[in-house]
Design a protein around this motif. Structure first.
Motif, PDB file in Angstrom:
ATOM      1  N   LEU A  98       0.824  -1.209   0.000  1.00 49.66           N
ATOM      2  CA  LEU A  98       0.000   0.000   0.000  1.00 49.66           C
ATOM      3  C   LEU A  98       0.860   1.261   0.000  1.00 49.66           C
ATOM      4  O   LEU A  98       0.543   2.248  -0.682  1.00 49.66           O
ATOM      5  CB  LEU A  98      -0.923   0.016   1.215  1.00 49.66           C
ATOM      6  N   PHE A  99       1.934   1.215   0.757  1.00 48.72           N
ATOM      7  CA  PHE A  99       2.829   2.367   0.834  1.00 48.72           C
ATOM      8  C   PHE A  99       3.397   2.714  -0.540  1.00 48.72           C
ATOM      9  O   PHE A  99       3.420   3.877  -0.951  1.00 48.72           O
ATOM     10  CB  PHE A  99       3.957   2.064   1.820  1.00 48.72           C
ATOM     11  N   VAL A 100       3.809   1.712  -1.272  1.00 49.84           N
ATOM     12  CA  VAL A 100       4.391   1.941  -2.599  1.00 49.84           C
ATOM     13  C   VAL A 100       3.332   2.430  -3.584  1.00 49.84           C
ATOM     14  O   VAL A 100       3.591   3.312  -4.413  1.00 49.84           O
ATOM     15  CB  VAL A 100       5.080   0.664  -3.102  1.00 49.84           C
ATOM     16  N   VAL A 101       2.126   1.865  -3.507  1.00 45.48           N
ATOM     17  CA  VAL A 101       1.040   2.342  -4.370  1.00 45.48           C
ATOM     18  C   VAL A 101       0.784   3.832  -4.115  1.00 45.48           C
ATOM     19  O   VAL A 101       0.583   4.622  -5.050  1.00 45.48           O
ATOM     20  CB  VAL A 101      -0.245   1.523  -4.128  1.00 45.48           C
ATOM     21  N   GLY A 102       0.801   4.228  -2.854  1.00 50.53           N
ATOM     22  CA  GLY A 102       0.617   5.634  -2.526  1.00 50.53           C
ATOM     23  C   GLY A 102       1.707   6.518  -3.094  1.00 50.53           C
ATOM     24  O   GLY A 102       1.442   7.641  -3.545  1.00 50.53           O
ATOM     25  N   MET A 103       2.950   6.022  -3.095  1.00 55.34           N
ATOM     26  CA  MET A 103       4.048   6.789  -3.683  1.00 55.34           C
ATOM     27  C   MET A 103       3.808   7.025  -5.169  1.00 55.34           C
ATOM     28  O   MET A 103       4.033   8.117  -5.697  1.00 55.34           O
ATOM     29  CB  MET A 103       5.369   6.050  -3.471  1.00 55.34           C
ATOM     30  N   ALA A 104       3.346   5.973  -5.875  1.00 52.29           N
ATOM     31  CA  ALA A 104       3.083   6.100  -7.306  1.00 52.29           C
ATOM     32  C   ALA A 104       1.963   7.105  -7.569  1.00 52.29           C
ATOM     33  O   ALA A 104       2.047   7.932  -8.485  1.00 52.29           O
ATOM     34  CB  ALA A 104       2.734   4.732  -7.891  1.00 52.29           C
ATOM     35  N   LEU A 105       0.908   7.042  -6.770  1.00 51.81           N
ATOM     36  CA  LEU A 105      -0.203   7.977  -6.943  1.00 51.81           C
ATOM     37  C   LEU A 105       0.235   9.416  -6.661  1.00 51.81           C
ATOM     38  O   LEU A 105      -0.187  10.354  -7.342  1.00 51.81           O
ATOM     39  CB  LEU A 105      -1.354   7.587  -6.014  1.00 51.81           C
ATOM     40  N   ALA A 106       1.078   9.604  -5.659  1.00 51.87           N
ATOM     41  CA  ALA A 106       1.558  10.954  -5.335  1.00 51.87           C
ATOM     42  C   ALA A 106       2.365  11.536  -6.494  1.00 51.87           C
ATOM     43  O   ALA A 106       2.195  12.696  -6.868  1.00 51.87           O
ATOM     44  CB  ALA A 106       2.393  10.919  -4.060  1.00 51.87           C
ATOM     45  N   GLY A 107       3.243  10.730  -7.055  1.00 57.21           N
ATOM     46  CA  GLY A 107       4.056  11.211  -8.166  1.00 57.21           C
ATOM     47  C   GLY A 107       3.240  11.558  -9.387  1.00 57.21           C
ATOM     48  O   GLY A 107       3.630  12.427 -10.179  1.00 57.21           O
ATOM     49  N   ALA A 108       2.097  10.896  -9.558  1.00 55.78           N
ATOM     50  CA  ALA A 108       1.256  11.129 -10.736  1.00 55.78           C
ATOM     51  C   ALA A 108       0.171  12.171 -10.495  1.00 55.78           C
ATOM     52  O   ALA A 108      -0.610  12.466 -11.410  1.00 55.78           O
ATOM     53  CB  ALA A 108       0.610   9.812 -11.165  1.00 55.78           C
ATOM     54  N   SER A 109       0.100  12.747  -9.308  1.00 62.94           N
ATOM     55  CA  SER A 109      -0.993  13.670  -8.966  1.00 62.94           C
ATOM     56  C   SER A 109      -0.952  14.935  -9.818  1.00 62.94           C
ATOM     57  O   SER A 109       0.114  15.504 -10.072  1.00 62.94           O
ATOM     58  CB  SER A 109      -0.912  14.050  -7.484  1.00 62.94           C
ATOM     59  N   THR A 110      -2.154  15.362 -10.228  1.00 57.64           N
ATOM     60  CA  THR A 110      -2.273  16.599 -11.020  1.00 57.64           C
ATOM     61  C   THR A 110      -3.101  17.651 -10.292  1.00 57.64           C
ATOM     62  O   THR A 110      -3.342  18.723 -10.833  1.00 57.64           O
ATOM     63  CB  THR A 110      -2.925  16.288 -12.372  1.00 57.64           C
ATOM     64  N   SER A 111      -3.563  17.336  -9.092  1.00 57.70           N
ATOM     65  CA  SER A 111      -4.347  18.304  -8.324  1.00 57.70           C
ATOM     66  C   SER A 111      -4.098  18.067  -6.840  1.00 57.70           C
ATOM     67  O   SER A 111      -3.603  17.014  -6.430  1.00 57.70           O
ATOM     68  CB  SER A 111      -5.841  18.161  -8.626  1.00 57.70           C
ATOM     69  N   ALA A 112      -4.481  19.049  -6.044  1.00 61.00           N
ATOM     70  CA  ALA A 112      -4.298  18.935  -4.595  1.00 61.00           C
ATOM     71  C   ALA A 112      -5.127  17.792  -4.024  1.00 61.00           C
ATOM     72  O   ALA A 112      -4.676  17.075  -3.130  1.00 61.00           O
ATOM     73  CB  ALA A 112      -4.678  20.253  -3.929  1.00 61.00           C
ATOM     74  N   VAL A 113      -6.338  17.593  -4.555  1.00 62.88           N
ATOM     75  CA  VAL A 113      -7.211  16.531  -4.048  1.00 62.88           C
ATOM     76  C   VAL A 113      -6.588  15.171  -4.299  1.00 62.88           C
ATOM     77  O   VAL A 113      -6.571  14.299  -3.424  1.00 62.88           O
ATOM     78  CB  VAL A 113      -8.605  16.618  -4.701  1.00 62.88           C
ATOM     79  N   LEU A 114      -6.054  14.957  -5.503  1.00 60.43           N
ATOM     80  CA  LEU A 114      -5.421  13.676  -5.819  1.00 60.43           C
ATOM     81  C   LEU A 114      -4.182  13.449  -4.956  1.00 60.43           C
ATOM     82  O   LEU A 114      -3.907  12.327  -4.530  1.00 60.43           O
ATOM     83  CB  LEU A 114      -5.055  13.618  -7.303  1.00 60.43           C
ATOM     84  N   PHE A 115      -3.454  14.514  -4.707  1.00 56.98           N
ATOM     85  CA  PHE A 115      -2.249  14.373  -3.879  1.00 56.98           C
ATOM     86  C   PHE A 115      -2.621  14.001  -2.441  1.00 56.98           C
ATOM     87  O   PHE A 115      -1.975  13.160  -1.824  1.00 56.98           O
ATOM     88  CB  PHE A 115      -1.441  15.668  -3.897  1.00 56.98           C
ATOM     89  N   LEU A 116      -3.672  14.623  -1.903  1.00 56.50           N
ATOM     90  CA  LEU A 116      -4.122  14.282  -0.552  1.00 56.50           C
ATOM     91  C   LEU A 116      -4.578  12.823  -0.484  1.00 56.50           C
ATOM     92  O   LEU A 116      -4.313  12.130   0.506  1.00 56.50           O
ATOM     93  CB  LEU A 116      -5.261  15.210  -0.130  1.00 56.50           C
ATOM     94  N   LEU A 117      -5.265  12.352  -1.539  1.00 58.11           N
ATOM     95  CA  LEU A 117      -5.678  10.956  -1.590  1.00 58.11           C
ATOM     96  C   LEU A 117      -4.463  10.035  -1.585  1.00 58.11           C
ATOM     97  O   LEU A 117      -4.437   9.012  -0.881  1.00 58.11           O
ATOM     98  CB  LEU A 117      -6.523  10.697  -2.838  1.00 58.11           C
ATOM     99  N   ALA A 118      -3.449  10.383  -2.367  1.00 57.95           N
ATOM    100  CA  ALA A 118      -2.229   9.580  -2.420  1.00 57.95           C
ATOM    101  C   ALA A 118      -1.536   9.530  -1.068  1.00 57.95           C
ATOM    102  O   ALA A 118      -1.051   8.474  -0.637  1.00 57.95           O
ATOM    103  CB  ALA A 118      -1.275  10.147  -3.480  1.00 57.95           C
ATOM    104  N   ARG A 119      -1.511  10.657  -0.379  1.00 64.72           N
ATOM    105  CA  ARG A 119      -0.889  10.685   0.939  1.00 64.72           C
ATOM    106  C   ARG A 119      -1.650   9.790   1.919  1.00 64.72           C
ATOM    107  O   ARG A 119      -1.057   9.140   2.781  1.00 64.72           O
ATOM    108  CB  ARG A 119      -0.855  12.120   1.467  1.00 64.72           C
ATOM    109  N   ALA A 120      -2.978   9.745   1.775  1.00 61.63           N
ATOM    110  CA  ALA A 120      -3.764   8.881   2.640  1.00 61.63           C
ATOM    111  C   ALA A 120      -3.450   7.409   2.386  1.00 61.63           C
ATOM    112  O   ALA A 120      -3.336   6.612   3.326  1.00 61.63           O
ATOM    113  CB  ALA A 120      -5.256   9.145   2.429  1.00 61.63           C
ATOM    114  N   VAL A 121      -3.283   7.033   1.119  1.00 63.49           N
ATOM    115  CA  VAL A 121      -2.930   5.647   0.796  1.00 63.49           C
ATOM    116  C   VAL A 121      -1.554   5.305   1.371  1.00 63.49           C
ATOM    117  O   VAL A 121      -1.346   4.216   1.922  1.00 63.49           O
ATOM    118  CB  VAL A 121      -2.955   5.416  -0.732  1.00 63.49           C
TER     119      VAL A 121
END
Length: 464
Positions: A98-121
């Motif tokens: 899960l931690f690694v999936v969150g890292m991938a989502l954070a790197g791909a974020s294009t908005s603040a909402v997506l980045f916050l979601l990635a940080r939660a993962v």
């Protein structure tokens, strides 16, 4: 009456070190995963100001840290229950994934909402892995070896501390902050390759799941949901108090009620009134984390925005703090004597260091003052917080080690989340043009939290 874990339920006595054949595989697996998480912790703090600017999320600066911590808090409880009932290997592995999936989502974020979601993962993954790690240490290592194991966990931050901020600053300045997140992902391959054999090491005891109130999966999951949701609602309300007083006041009150309801069930009985022994020991973890990380999260922002440091230079202060933490952990593993005195010394050291760091935000004072001050703060954290962890495990019966490991992490994550969230709200209130003022106010508040830990340290002793 003094209550301690039955000695017969502890791991068998042995004089072996943590890298002896008996423990080597488990130790290597633990340290590899901690190193992975440490790289994230050291790197993300350096690039967060750049992330906030690109995604137009400076108002959410504090919440981006809190989202990680609140999600981690929720998973602390689930993983603790899982570890007590089914063992620690599966939650440990699930957490890393899960931690690694969150890292991938954070790197791909294009908005603040997506980045916050990635940080939660990411927080969900880190929460599961860390709780399972504490249970592993408590069940695999003999009592006298555990302080060295906890010291080794803290020492695993040394390499990331030395190279993480510099690498993150270099990568962020030359290729962009996204590659800081993406670059950590490949580290999971060798980590998991080494970890799989480590997780095959059998636990040294056959235990039955606990039967107390904190061993009930449905009730505890609801309590974790209430705590995490309440913390998030509370922070959202606090952040809006200066602009929407009426609705924000309702949010804050409801969030606080949900938070207290959940904590009453997640923490050891008597924790909310600082009862002697384990209850206060667990809460001490939150006070330490709140005071240190409440300042640590905003230190790079202050240095970059007020003192005009680049990302690499701002990371030096974080490096100093992590190195001091490792040194403090090593020192506590070599010390003997009353645990409450060591906890008090650690808290007092953190308080003094925060006050010493405060002037670095002021006009006419060099920002470089923050580096030695934060080295001392890290020293106090390593010495005091590691002692808290060792003491809590010693005070825990073996069939409650998962629940109490989860309680430690809940206290840790909640203390950090609330401190950082309130700090972000203060920065928003004073305005982004007055980050220096916000940093000074935050530092004073966190020094007061460290002072309260100093005064309460004596209550970590069980009642006689």
């Amino acid at each position: 009456m003094r209550v301690t874990a039955p000695k017969a339920l502890d791991a068998p006595h042995t004089s072996s070190g943590i890298f002896s054949p008996r423990y080597r595989t488990a130790t290597v697996g633990i340290l590899l995963v901690i190193t992975l998480i440490a790289f994230e912790g050291m790197s993300v703090g350096v690039v967060m100001p750049a992330v906030a600017k690109e995604l137009d999320a400076l108002d959410l600066y504090g919440i981006s840290f809190s989202a990680f911590l609140i999600a981690s808090l929720f998973m602390n409880v689930v993983a603790g229950l899982w570890s007590d009932r089914r063992g620690y290997p599966v939650p440990f592995l699930a957490g890393v994934v899960l931690f690694v999936v969150g890292m991938a989502l954070a790197g791909a974020s294009t908005s603040a909402v997506l980045f916050l979601l990635a940080r939660a993962v990411q927080g969900l993954g880190a929460g599961a892995a860390i709780v399972a790690l504490y249970v592993m240490i408590a069940r695999v290592y003999a009592v006298e070896v555990r302080p060295k194991a906890f010291a080794a966990v803290s020492a695993a931050w040394v390499v990331p501390a030395m190279v993480g901020p510099a690498v993150a600053g270099f990568v962020g300045q030359n290729w962009g902050w996204r590659y800081v997140f993406f670059g950590i992902i490949p580290l999971v391959v060798p980590a998991l390759a080494m970890l799989l054999p480590a997780l095959r090491v059998a636990t040294t005891t056959d235990t039955e799941p606990g039967t107390g109130p904190r061993s009930r999966p449905v009730a505890m999951t609801l309590a974790a949901t209430s705590t995490a949701g309440g913390a998030g609602l509370l922070l959202h309300g606090v952040d809006r108090l200066h602009t929407h007083l009426a609705t924000a006041s309702v949010e804050t009150a409801v969030g606080l009620a949900l938070l207290l309801y959940g904590l009453h069930r997640l923490l050891p009985p008597g924790a909310l009134r600082f009862a002697r022994g384990l209850p206060t020991t667990v809460l001490m973890r939150g006070l330490f984390s709140a005071s240190f990380f409440g300042v640590n999260a905003f230190l790079p922002l202050m240095l970059q925005e007020v003192k005009l440091f680049d990302q690499g230079d701002a990371g030096i202060a974080l490096t100093a703090g992590a190195l001091g933490w490792s040194a403090g952990s090593y020192l506590q593993s070599r010390r003997t004597g009353a645990a409450h005195r060591r906890i008090r010394l650690g808290a007092a050291t953190v308080m003094v260091a925060i006050l010493a760091c405060l002037p670095s935000a002021m006009a006419g004072v060099s920002g470089w003052l923050a580096a030695p001050a934060w080295l001392v703060a890290g020293l106090g954290m390593g010495f005091g917080l590691t002692t808290v962890s060792v003491t809590a495990m010693h005070q825990s019966p073996v069939n409650e080690q998962g629940a109490n490991s989860a309680a430690l992490s809940v206290s840790d994550q909640l203390g950090s989340a609330l401190a950082i969230g309130v700090g972000g709200a203060l920065v928003n209130v004073v305005g982004h043009a007055s980050i220096d003022t916000g940093f000074v106010v935050i530092s004073v508040l966190m020094a007061a939290v460290a002072l309260s830990a100093t005064l309460l340290a004596g209550r970590t002793r069980p009642a006689v």
